[in-house]
Motif scaffolding. Structure first.
Motif, PDB file in Angstrom:
ATOM      1  N   ARG A  24      10.541 -12.044  -1.724  1.00 29.42           N
ATOM      2  CA  ARG A  24      11.611 -12.610  -2.541  1.00 29.42           C
ATOM      3  C   ARG A  24      11.196 -12.621  -4.014  1.00 29.42           C
ATOM      4  NH1 ARG A  24      14.536 -11.339   0.812  1.00 29.42           N
ATOM      5  NH2 ARG A  24      14.948 -12.468   2.702  1.00 29.42           N
ATOM      6  N   CYS A  25      12.182 -12.780  -4.882  1.00 31.12           N
ATOM      7  CA  CYS A  25      11.918 -12.831  -6.328  1.00 31.12           C
ATOM      8  C   CYS A  25      10.923 -13.932  -6.661  1.00 31.12           C
ATOM      9  CB  CYS A  25      13.208 -13.098  -7.098  1.00 31.12           C
ATOM     10  SG  CYS A  25      14.320 -11.703  -7.131  1.00 31.12           S
ATOM     11  N   GLY A  26      10.002 -13.629  -7.536  1.00 27.24           N
ATOM     12  CA  GLY A  26       9.049 -14.615  -8.025  1.00 27.24           C
ATOM     13  C   GLY A  26       7.821 -14.804  -7.167  1.00 27.24           C
ATOM     14  N   GLN A  27       7.753 -14.173  -5.998  1.00 26.63           N
ATOM     15  CA  GLN A  27       6.571 -14.324  -5.155  1.00 26.63           C
ATOM     16  C   GLN A  27       5.438 -13.440  -5.673  1.00 26.63           C
ATOM     17  OE1 GLN A  27       8.297 -13.440  -1.260  1.00 26.63           O
ATOM     18  NE2 GLN A  27       8.075 -15.598  -0.726  1.00 26.63           N
ATOM     19  N   ILE A  28       4.212 -13.890  -5.459  1.00 29.23           N
ATOM     20  CA  ILE A  28       3.029 -13.138  -5.853  1.00 29.23           C
ATOM     21  C   ILE A  28       2.732 -12.112  -4.763  1.00 29.23           C
ATOM     22  CG2 ILE A  28       0.579 -13.295  -6.465  1.00 29.23           C
ATOM     23  CD1 ILE A  28       2.429 -14.741  -8.435  1.00 29.23           C
ATOM     24  N   ILE A  29       2.483 -10.870  -5.184  1.00 30.57           N
ATOM     25  CA  ILE A  29       2.136  -9.809  -4.240  1.00 30.57           C
ATOM     26  C   ILE A  29       0.809  -9.184  -4.651  1.00 30.57           C
ATOM     27  CG2 ILE A  29       4.528  -9.270  -3.663  1.00 30.57           C
ATOM     28  CD1 ILE A  29       4.162  -6.795  -5.585  1.00 30.57           C
ATOM     29  N   SER A  30       0.208  -8.445  -3.729  1.00 31.62           N
ATOM     30  CA  SER A  30      -0.978  -7.654  -4.029  1.00 31.62           C
ATOM     31  C   SER A  30      -0.612  -6.186  -3.909  1.00 31.62           C
ATOM     32  CB  SER A  30      -2.107  -7.966  -3.037  1.00 31.62           C
ATOM     33  OG  SER A  30      -2.572  -9.271  -3.205  1.00 31.62           O
ATOM     34  N   ILE A  31      -1.283  -5.351  -4.690  1.00 27.58           N
ATOM     35  CA  ILE A  31      -1.076  -3.912  -4.636  1.00 27.58           C
ATOM     36  C   ILE A  31      -2.415  -3.256  -4.376  1.00 27.58           C
ATOM     37  CG2 ILE A  31      -0.435  -1.858  -5.946  1.00 27.58           C
ATOM     38  CD1 ILE A  31       1.523  -3.630  -7.500  1.00 27.58           C
ATOM     39  N   SER A  32      -2.462  -2.428  -3.353  1.00 27.75           N
ATOM     40  CA  SER A  32      -3.665  -1.662  -3.052  1.00 27.75           C
ATOM     41  C   SER A  32      -3.322  -0.193  -3.245  1.00 27.75           C
ATOM     42  CB  SER A  32      -4.123  -1.934  -1.619  1.00 27.75           C
ATOM     43  OG  SER A  32      -5.278  -1.174  -1.348  1.00 27.75           O
ATOM     44  N   ASP A  33      -3.635   0.321  -4.407  1.00 33.60           N
ATOM     45  CA  ASP A  33      -3.334   1.704  -4.757  1.00 33.60           C
ATOM     46  C   ASP A  33      -4.631   2.508  -4.731  1.00 33.60           C
ATOM     47  OD1 ASP A  33      -2.404   4.083  -5.750  1.00 33.60           O
ATOM     48  OD2 ASP A  33      -1.752   3.284  -7.678  1.00 33.60           O
ATOM     49  N   PRO A  34      -4.749   3.489  -3.825  1.00 34.92           N
ATOM     50  CA  PRO A  34      -5.991   4.254  -3.758  1.00 34.92           C
ATOM     51  C   PRO A  34      -6.264   5.062  -5.027  1.00 34.92           C
ATOM     52  CG  PRO A  34      -4.352   5.166  -2.262  1.00 34.92           C
ATOM     53  CD  PRO A  34      -3.801   3.893  -2.811  1.00 34.92           C
ATOM     54  N   VAL A  35      -5.249   5.381  -5.789  1.00 32.86           N
ATOM     55  CA  VAL A  35      -5.460   6.114  -7.038  1.00 32.86           C
ATOM     56  C   VAL A  35      -6.198   5.235  -8.039  1.00 32.86           C
ATOM     57  CG1 VAL A  35      -4.304   7.247  -8.975  1.00 32.86           C
ATOM     58  CG2 VAL A  35      -3.438   7.556  -6.649  1.00 32.86           C
ATOM     59  N   LYS A  36      -5.827   3.959  -8.126  1.00 35.36           N
ATOM     60  CA  LYS A  36      -6.487   3.024  -9.050  1.00 35.36           C
ATOM     61  C   LYS A  36      -7.837   2.560  -8.518  1.00 35.36           C
ATOM     62  CE  LYS A  36      -3.990   1.211 -12.563  1.00 35.36           C
ATOM     63  NZ  LYS A  36      -4.385   1.007 -13.904  1.00 35.36           N
ATOM     64  N   THR A  87       0.869  -1.181   0.000  1.00 33.63           N
ATOM     65  CA  THR A  87       0.000   0.000   0.000  1.00 33.63           C
ATOM     66  C   THR A  87       0.901   1.224   0.000  1.00 33.63           C
ATOM     67  OG1 THR A  87      -0.059   0.213   2.410  1.00 33.63           O
ATOM     68  CG2 THR A  87      -1.696  -1.261   1.401  1.00 33.63           C
ATOM     69  N   LEU A  88       0.314   2.406   0.012  1.00 32.28           N
ATOM     70  CA  LEU A  88       1.114   3.629   0.076  1.00 32.28           C
ATOM     71  C   LEU A  88       1.895   3.724   1.387  1.00 32.28           C
ATOM     72  CD1 LEU A  88      -1.224   6.294  -1.568  1.00 32.28           C
ATOM     73  CD2 LEU A  88       0.799   5.190  -2.524  1.00 32.28           C
ATOM     74  N   ALA A  89       1.500   2.945   2.395  1.00 33.23           N
ATOM     75  CA  ALA A  89       2.181   2.985   3.688  1.00 33.23           C
ATOM     76  C   ALA A  89       3.528   2.262   3.673  1.00 33.23           C
ATOM     77  CB  ALA A  89       1.288   2.367   4.763  1.00 33.23           C
ATOM     78  N   ASN A  90       3.740   1.329   2.746  1.00 32.76           N
ATOM     79  CA  ASN A  90       5.010   0.595   2.754  1.00 32.76           C
ATOM     80  C   ASN A  90       5.790   0.717   1.438  1.00 32.76           C
ATOM     81  OD1 ASN A  90       3.329  -1.072   1.298  1.00 32.76           O
ATOM     82  ND2 ASN A  90       3.307  -2.711   2.803  1.00 32.76           N
ATOM     83  N   VAL A  91       5.517   1.789   0.694  1.00 35.05           N
ATOM     84  CA  VAL A  91       6.345   2.142  -0.458  1.00 35.05           C
ATOM     85  C   VAL A  91       6.871   3.559  -0.228  1.00 35.05           C
ATOM     86  CG1 VAL A  91       5.085   0.631  -2.043  1.00 35.05           C
ATOM     87  CG2 VAL A  91       4.428   3.022  -1.870  1.00 35.05           C
ATOM     88  N   GLY A 133      -9.739   3.973  -6.140  1.00 29.51           N
ATOM     89  CA  GLY A 133     -10.715   5.025  -5.818  1.00 29.51           C
ATOM     90  C   GLY A 133     -10.912   5.216  -4.323  1.00 29.51           C
ATOM     91  N   LEU A 134     -10.392   4.321  -3.495  1.00 31.16           N
ATOM     92  CA  LEU A 134     -10.467   4.472  -2.052  1.00 31.16           C
ATOM     93  C   LEU A 134      -9.304   3.773  -1.396  1.00 31.16           C
ATOM     94  CD1 LEU A 134     -12.513   1.863  -0.339  1.00 31.16           C
ATOM     95  CD2 LEU A 134     -13.069   2.201  -2.728  1.00 31.16           C
ATOM     96  N   ARG A 135      -9.006   4.194  -0.174  1.00 30.39           N
ATOM     97  CA  ARG A 135      -7.869   3.641   0.548  1.00 30.39           C
ATOM     98  C   ARG A 135      -8.301   2.371   1.266  1.00 30.39           C
ATOM     99  NH1 ARG A 135      -3.438   6.972   3.809  1.00 30.39           N
ATOM    100  NH2 ARG A 135      -2.268   5.185   4.580  1.00 30.39           N
ATOM    101  N   ARG A 136      -7.515   1.300   1.093  1.00 28.49           N
ATOM    102  CA  ARG A 136      -7.864   0.007   1.713  1.00 28.49           C
ATOM    103  C   ARG A 136      -6.746  -0.539   2.592  1.00 28.49           C
ATOM    104  NH1 ARG A 136     -11.951  -3.261  -1.459  1.00 28.49           N
ATOM    105  NH2 ARG A 136     -12.871  -1.725  -2.818  1.00 28.49           N
ATOM    106  N   GLY A 137      -5.795   0.274   2.972  1.00 27.64           N
ATOM    107  CA  GLY A 137      -4.713  -0.202   3.809  1.00 27.64           C
ATOM    108  C   GLY A 137      -3.855   0.930   4.273  1.00 27.64           C
ATOM    109  N   GLY A 138      -3.003   0.674   5.260  1.00 24.60           N
ATOM    110  CA  GLY A 138      -2.105   1.688   5.771  1.00 24.60           C
ATOM    111  C   GLY A 138      -1.535   1.277   7.112  1.00 24.60           C
ATOM    112  N   LYS A 139      -0.937   2.237   7.809  1.00 23.38           N
ATOM    113  CA  LYS A 139      -0.345   1.992   9.115  1.00 23.38           C
ATOM    114  C   LYS A 139      -1.185   2.682  10.176  1.00 23.38           C
ATOM    115  CE  LYS A 139       4.428   1.390   7.732  1.00 23.38           C
ATOM    116  NZ  LYS A 139       5.794   1.889   7.855  1.00 23.38           N
TER     117      LYS A 139
END
Length: 169
Positions: free
Chosen positions: A147-159, A49-53, A161-167
């Protein structure tokens, strides 16, 4: 399947890269050795999320649909003639929409027309269906967990339309 004779000296990582190009795996260097990671369905291991980038956030890029290839010529080694031959694979629906955009690729370790055809179909499918990529830089605490090759999820509020994660402060 791969059918290859290694007859000349080459860099080890380049050879491993060539062998991995025949299947859905990616080699990477980690902890003093080369490992491979397979591209296969699995559950995401981490949510970004925007909290860990970093403050730059997420950057999206992709190619225009009109510039994606619609005809692929796949080079393979024909065992009967002992020469490089080409198999042409076309996406007729994409050709009708965007015209002919031709690309020639060489298939490592490929010795049959059927295998070359499968590679061409895979290449066309990926070009038409996987057109967008997301780049971002992570913070130190989240970067050590993935690690390389692992599947991740991205929660981007810009894409989204709302915030779904953070600290939590």
């Amino acid at each position: 399947a791969i059918n290859v004779n290694i007859t000349q000296q080459s860099e080890a990582f380049n050879l491993i890269n060539n062998i991995c190009s025949t299947m859905r795996v990616m080699p990477f260097y980690a902890a003093g050795s080369i490992s491979i990671s397979g591209d296969k369905p699995s559950d995401p291991v981490y949510l970004f999320t925007l909290a860990n980038v970093t403050e730059a956030g997420f950057t999206y890029s992709g190619s225009s649909l009109k510039t994606r290839h619609t005809v692929i010529n796949v080079g393979y080694f024909d065992l009967d003639s002992r020469e490089i031959d080409y198999e042409t694979v076309e996406d007729s629906a994409a050709i009708a929409k965007y015209g002919q955009v031709v690309k020639t690729i060489k298939s490592y370790g490929c010795t049959s027309r059927g295998m070359a055809s499968r590679m061409g179909k895979w290449f066309l499918y990926n070009e038409q269906k996987s057109g967008e990529s997301c780049t971002f830089q992570v913070t130190a605490e989240s970067g050590t967990l993935v690690r390389c090759g692992q599947i991740i999820s991205i929660s981007d509020p810009v894409k989204a339309g709302l915030r779904r994660g953070g600290k939590i402060a």
